[in-house]
Scaffold this active site. Sequence first.
Site, mmCIF file in Angstrom:
data_model
loop_
_atom_site.group_PDB
_atom_site.id
_atom_site.type_symbol
_atom_site.label_atom_id
_atom_site.label_comp_id
_atom_site.label_asym_id
_atom_site.label_seq_id
_atom_site.Cartn_x
_atom_site.Cartn_y
_atom_site.Cartn_z
ATOM 1 N N LYS A 106 -70.430 17.334 41.157
ATOM 2 C CA LYS A 106 -70.230 18.436 40.211
ATOM 3 C C LYS A 106 -68.861 19.053 40.445
ATOM 4 C CE LYS A 106 -72.183 22.121 43.059
ATOM 5 N NZ LYS A 106 -71.222 23.196 43.255
ATOM 6 N N HIS A 142 -67.911 10.445 54.012
ATOM 7 C CA HIS A 142 -66.662 9.968 53.400
ATOM 8 C C HIS A 142 -65.584 9.763 54.461
ATOM 9 C CE1 HIS A 142 -68.153 10.517 49.349
ATOM 10 N NE2 HIS A 142 -67.045 9.989 48.897
#
Lengths: 279, 183
Positions: B102, B37
């Site tokens: 999650k 990222h």
Amino acid sequence: MKDIQASKIQEVIKDLCIQSNLHLPQDVEDALCCAYDAETFPRAKEVLGISKENLQIAKDKCMPICQDTGATCVYAEIGQDVHIVGDFEKAIQDGVVAGYTEGFLRKSIAADPIRRGNTGDNTPAFITTKIVPGDSLKLTVVPKGCGSENMSRLVMLTPGDGVDGVVQFVMDTVIKAGSNPCPPIVVGVGIGGTFDKVAWLAKKALMRPLNEKNPDPYYAELEEKLLKKINKTGIGPAGLGGKTTCLGVAIETMPTHVAGLPVAVNVSCHVTRRASIVL
Amino acid sequence: MSKEIKVPATAEELKDLKAGDMVLLSGIVYTARDQAHKRIVECIEKGEKVPFNLENSAIYYVGPTPEKEGQVIGSAGPTTSGRMDMFSPLLMEKGNTIMIGKGKRNAAVKKAIQNTGAVYLSAIGGAGAYLADCVLSSTVIAWEDLGCEAVRELTVKNMPLIVAIDSQGNDIYEIGPKEYLKG
């Protein structure tokens, strides 16, 4: 005096790394199955069903239960009548390298906490030793995932905060953690000792089988009270709501300074892994 | 009853999903977690090419275990999404429509979801072996030096997921526990 070869230690550490990542301890698997049977909220039942099936697939395909095969924590209880032939620490580190390479486990250790990078072989293992009477050596491998480790906390309460302060801190920690540590969680609580010892107590608590209570009835009752309280939060499996937020609470304590009340909470996920051997 | 989703998917195709819906996702998914990222954002800021087309993309926050011979992928469950919160809004702005991970997201991520019509889907944490079973193919397409954090292109079939934040910003991590407690 009993001789134990370092090469033997290396071999068993390798096996324990692989075994612990492929098979849950029976007590944890049993707790997960009981939770599935008892769960009434449909979404939660679905989630626990997937977690149960995951254990079976991991067994059938010899695949790690979870992709976070953890930081490798190794605990050694060394009998004072044991003589280790060779380099003890090197044997453990080499065993971890072999286990994580041959077992196709993920190498999850950053070489430097700020500059990052990866050590490439999951070393160093984080080793804790204790000298005990006798002539045997007990080795325990605990692969600890970081999703739950990141949700762990420590506080130095004051004696006046008492048991209510301890309960409040545990509940705050669990609620703040919410869905992150992959509930249903296992909660290890350390109370007493010093700043460093209390963290160790919380970690040690996570190694106790879920079906064993604290031998002191006062703390056994507190464990039960906390378990019920955590399961009333509604966080549920995966944090999506439900009855089952926690599979077990274990408390370990030590005497402490007259002016202090240290408390540590080490959170673990539903894949709470450990494997031991006695040589 | 699960809804089926094919990816890549446009915001228009995802607008009817509601927080709490069970979905089965099939198609192309790109893996990226912390370090990837960071690098994707650096690419965007420098005007360099991102390793995959962000437009209508699905990104899965996962760092799998190494695959054995004969296996498509090792254990491949989701990692905690919150660590990607600082990067996700820019990726959505650049066309990313599905995030899979999650745990809770922050307010900035929710706002970007509402602005762009993206969705956040939750995979079951810890179910690494189960989720690996849904992966038909896996190829590392960038940054192999990141090891388990390298960017992979996965083809997945019927990956079981739950809509965690829908395009209106409804959040199952807030709604779910309340629903249960209401009884």
